[in-house]
Enzyme design. Sequence first.
Site, PDB file in Angstrom:
ATOM      1  N   HIS A 110      -8.115  -5.020  -1.198  1.00  0.00           N
ATOM      2  CA  HIS A 110      -6.869  -4.499  -0.644  1.00  0.00           C
ATOM      3  C   HIS A 110      -6.170  -5.492   0.271  1.00  0.00           C
ATOM      4  O   HIS A 110      -4.955  -5.545   0.318  1.00  0.00           O
ATOM      5  CB  HIS A 110      -7.164  -3.206   0.123  1.00  0.00           C
ATOM      6  CG  HIS A 110      -5.953  -2.382   0.408  1.00  0.00           C
ATOM      7  ND1 HIS A 110      -5.200  -1.799  -0.586  1.00  0.00           N
ATOM      8  CD2 HIS A 110      -5.360  -2.034   1.574  1.00  0.00           C
ATOM      9  CE1 HIS A 110      -4.212  -1.109  -0.039  1.00  0.00           C
ATOM     10  NE2 HIS A 110      -4.281  -1.246   1.261  1.00  0.00           N
ATOM     11  N   SER A 144       0.846  -1.188   0.000  1.00  0.00           N
ATOM     12  CA  SER A 144       0.000   0.000   0.000  1.00  0.00           C
ATOM     13  C   SER A 144       0.887   1.246   0.000  1.00  0.00           C
ATOM     14  O   SER A 144       1.642   1.452  -0.934  1.00  0.00           O
ATOM     15  CB  SER A 144      -0.957  -0.038   1.198  1.00  0.00           C
ATOM     16  OG  SER A 144      -1.999   0.876   1.041  1.00  0.00           O
ATOM     17  N   ASP A 146      -9.723  -3.870  -5.289  1.00  0.00           N
ATOM     18  CA  ASP A 146      -9.128  -3.048  -4.234  1.00  0.00           C
ATOM     19  C   ASP A 146      -9.793  -1.675  -4.208  1.00  0.00           C
ATOM     20  O   ASP A 146      -9.838  -0.983  -5.222  1.00  0.00           O
ATOM     21  CB  ASP A 146      -7.627  -2.907  -4.482  1.00  0.00           C
ATOM     22  CG  ASP A 146      -6.872  -2.407  -3.265  1.00  0.00           C
ATOM     23  OD1 ASP A 146      -7.469  -1.656  -2.468  1.00  0.00           O
ATOM     24  OD2 ASP A 146      -5.699  -2.759  -3.111  1.00  0.00           O
TER      25      ASP A 146
END
Length: 704
Positions: A676, A556, A641
């Site tokens: 995610h 991320s 995501d």
Amino acid sequence: MVRKSISTLFLPSKLNIKMSKKIQAPLATIKPHTLEKHKDIRIDNYYWLNDRENSEVIDYLNKENEYYNEMTADTKAFQTELFEEMKARIKEDDQSVPYLYNGYYYITRFEKGQDYPIYSRKKGNLEAIEEILFDCNEMAKDQTYFQLGGLSVSPDNKLAIFSSDVVGRRIYTIQIKNLETNEILSDKIENTSGSAVWANDNFTIFYSTQNEVTLRSDKIFKHKLGSKSSEDVLVYFEKDETYNVDIAKSKSKKYLAIESGSTLTTEYQILEADNPDGKFRMFQKRVRGLEYSINHYGDSFYIMTNKDEAENFKLMKTLETSTSKENWTEVIAHREDVLLEDIEIFKDYLVVEERENGLHKIRIMPWSGKGEYYLPFDSETYSAATGANVDFDTEILRYGYQSLTTPSSVIDFNMKTKTKEIKKEQEVLGGKFDKNNYIEKRIWATANDGTKIPISMIHQVGVKLDGSNPLLQYAYGSYGYSMDCTFSTTRLSLLDRGFVFAIAHIRGGEDLGRPWYEDGKLLKKKNTFSDFVDCSKYLISEKYTSAEHLYAEGGSAGGLLMGAVINMAPELYNGIIAQVPFVDVITTMLDDSIPLTTGEYDEWGNPNKKKYYDYMKSYSPYDNIIAQKYPNMLVTTGLHDSQVQYWEPAKWVAKLRTLKTDNNLLYLNTNMDAGHGGASGRFESLKEVAKEFSFLLDLEGIKR
């Protein structure tokens, strides 16, 4: 075991093996798209990938997956071996330590061979008959992805709010279950953030919903049992696009609280939970830069806040009848060298969680004012935090402890007698794990501006630190999120094959207090990247590893870190793993329709302002790819995501393929069913870890 000798484990160069296959990497079609801001023109050749409904996009992602699978076909057996090895360390029929709440002991457990948890409870004592509340294995049947959201049991223990996400975009559907009949009620609320709370009447619930485009949590609704969601009453709408809203209930059960929060500012509104049809009243209206959180106790609220330039936060108090900031009085003063992280309130004790010199501390303060003390922790590579302390009238503090070498433990500590009981220590199955076979320590690197950066590390006893060891360096470095030292059973698969594992506690996190965060955000963001590079250089200079054996990983915002450091210093790394990487910074931050964007201007800056645009452009990984050699790379993402859109890593890989001047490996692996957090289910996620580990071990020539 100590890593095997070079003669038995190292094979001919992976590069030569892979290149001999003559498998052609997919090349995304170039379709120039002009982007202009502040009279600056950028040409994005892969902007078209920003459309998950486009069959050409899906075809490209599938081709990248096919390429990855073909190129790694010779590691599939090893991936399976790693998966089975990691799975074998996990106690499959495991369960949490029960906690008592409102007359019931609540338990989360797993059954052998099952991927998902079972939530249950027992009335009055642990010998009582078990009531199954939710069996997620049954709920996940026929779903490629499943995540159970927030659970909330009604005050009378008869009903439970639950939510579920079956896509992976963190968009939850709320439902209600009758715990006495196991009936799912007709109430069904779509497009929520997943959490909801009960008023004290056992009939009214409050919940938050999300904007359908940006996924910003922006509204609080009130729902009455048996009514249609279309009839729900809008309680609050947060119009400011940089804020998110949530609702919670105080531990005292007296108040409901709506929180509006941005990166730098918070605001609460409160309402007595006995009066669900009343009107929420302002606790303290938002003031730019004022952060605070509230805890109710007796006739007062306790407030953690940065008021009066208390950068590391302080604790204040006010009567529940006079809540605005001019009424707040100091309980614990601000300290420049100690970060106040959280508090737990009990009938006779105030428990304070602090962080000093990068280390957790738990402080016990009797309300009587006599005999306060700290829990003793000896290690420098540990993590300790309070756990499920839902009972107000108790002398028992539940907290968790673990370190890089010590499995996670749940501990009940008697704050009066100062005695502790280890309720559970994480089991590592297989009979091979012994914490004494590993060394954990903290070292300090010096950044280019003279700042000392802590690095926590672990490796096997007997590993010779002569520069020849493979080392995986991990970091995050954003949002003030501290990278704590936690135990990992999966990590043993690297350590037992000779890897050193290191966590770089770089600026942008809050590891060394709030100033550590402030020094790694906005127009100081590059400190995050240079800190990581300087830690890498130090690890090499001190012969913990070498550039030929150094690997880096981040996900991320940590994936942004990976993208930045390989543009800055690609020669330092043999391989990079970038999980769901945030790499197209300017384009994303200029698109306020993308989830999270507007709420993050205080973290990254608003590129609609030229000074932030120019600064972002100077480090944005996608915008700074040049014709140079790059390390071997594995890039992962999820099609659904909601936090880092799949097209960022897809575009990044496509551009790297055209510009990099080396023949090193470059893989894009997209989970077409996940978001995610990757795959759902505790064992499915291990398969993704096995992919990552096999990538690293393969580059080292380690085959088993």
